[in-house]
Design a protein around this motif. Structure first.
Motif, PDB file in Angstrom:
ATOM      1  N   PHE A   1      37.436  43.359  50.755  1.00 41.42           N
ATOM      2  CA  PHE A   1      38.079  42.809  49.561  1.00 41.42           C
ATOM      3  C   PHE A   1      39.513  43.326  49.454  1.00 41.42           C
ATOM      4  CE2 PHE A   1      39.162  43.015  45.009  1.00 41.42           C
ATOM      5  CZ  PHE A   1      38.982  41.685  44.654  1.00 41.42           C
ATOM      6  N   ARG A  51      43.830  37.850  45.606  1.00 44.12           N
ATOM      7  CA  ARG A  51      42.491  38.306  45.238  1.00 44.12           C
ATOM      8  C   ARG A  51      42.025  37.686  43.934  1.00 44.12           C
ATOM      9  NH1 ARG A  51      43.652  44.438  45.453  1.00 44.12           N
ATOM     10  NH2 ARG A  51      44.528  44.469  47.529  1.00 44.12           N
ATOM     11  N   VAL A  52      40.779  37.201  43.951  1.00 48.19           N
ATOM     12  CA  VAL A  52      40.113  36.712  42.744  1.00 48.19           C
ATOM     13  C   VAL A  52      38.686  37.250  42.741  1.00 48.19           C
ATOM     14  CG1 VAL A  52      41.518  34.634  42.486  1.00 48.19           C
ATOM     15  CG2 VAL A  52      39.449  34.541  43.854  1.00 48.19           C
ATOM     16  N   ASN A  53      38.047  37.197  41.587  1.00 44.45           N
ATOM     17  CA  ASN A  53      36.682  37.678  41.469  1.00 44.45           C
ATOM     18  C   ASN A  53      35.725  36.666  42.093  1.00 44.45           C
ATOM     19  OD1 ASN A  53      34.139  38.507  40.687  1.00 44.45           O
ATOM     20  ND2 ASN A  53      34.678  38.812  38.542  1.00 44.45           N
ATOM     21  N   GLU A 105      32.709  34.935  40.110  1.00 44.29           N
ATOM     22  CA  GLU A 105      32.915  33.830  39.174  1.00 44.29           C
ATOM     23  C   GLU A 105      32.567  32.491  39.812  1.00 44.29           C
ATOM     24  OE1 GLU A 105      36.923  34.102  37.728  1.00 44.29           O
ATOM     25  OE2 GLU A 105      36.512  35.925  36.598  1.00 44.29           O
ATOM     26  N   GLY A 110      28.716  36.923  45.700  1.00 41.12           N
ATOM     27  CA  GLY A 110      29.921  37.739  45.863  1.00 41.12           C
ATOM     28  C   GLY A 110      30.547  37.580  47.233  1.00 41.12           C
ATOM     29  N   ALA A 119      36.671  35.304  47.385  1.00 43.82           N
ATOM     30  CA  ALA A 119      37.551  36.321  46.802  1.00 43.82           C
ATOM     31  C   ALA A 119      39.008  36.065  47.152  1.00 43.82           C
ATOM     32  CB  ALA A 119      37.139  37.712  47.287  1.00 43.82           C
TER      33      ALA A 119
END
Length: 91
Positions: free
Chosen positions: A53, A61-63, A66, A71, A76
């Motif tokens: 990550f 970068r993103v979560n 969501e 995951g 990401a």
């Protein structure tokens, strides 16, 4: 987490199913990644996940949670997400 190929998994399915009770297993397929784990040992975010990550440039970068419950780090990276959205918009 142990990483194996789809071919390895298919050749030794019983062995890997037994091992998954003690250690999470990541199965790399041609177009997907599967995670095999027992509920008690499920650990999506481990040191390797964090390392991968953090390798994504900060501005991209993103979560990933969501978008995907797993995951998966593909989600990401904003560039990947934007690419999928653009592909959907074309259709």
């Amino acid at each position: 987490m142990k990483k194996i190929t789809e071919k390895e998994f298919k050749q030794n399915i019983d062995t890997f199913l037994e091992q998954a009770t003690e250690e999470s297993i990541q199965i790399e397929m041609n177009n997907n990644t599967l995670y095999l784990s027992s509920i008690d040992s499920l650990q999506v975010i481990d040191n390797e996940w964090v390392k991968e990550f953090m390798a994504i440039p900060e501005e991209f970068r993103v979560n990933p949670f969501e978008i995907s419950d797993s995951g998966d780090l593909y989600w990401a990276d904003k560039r990947n997400v934007d690419g999928v959205k653009a592909s959907i918009a074309k259709n």
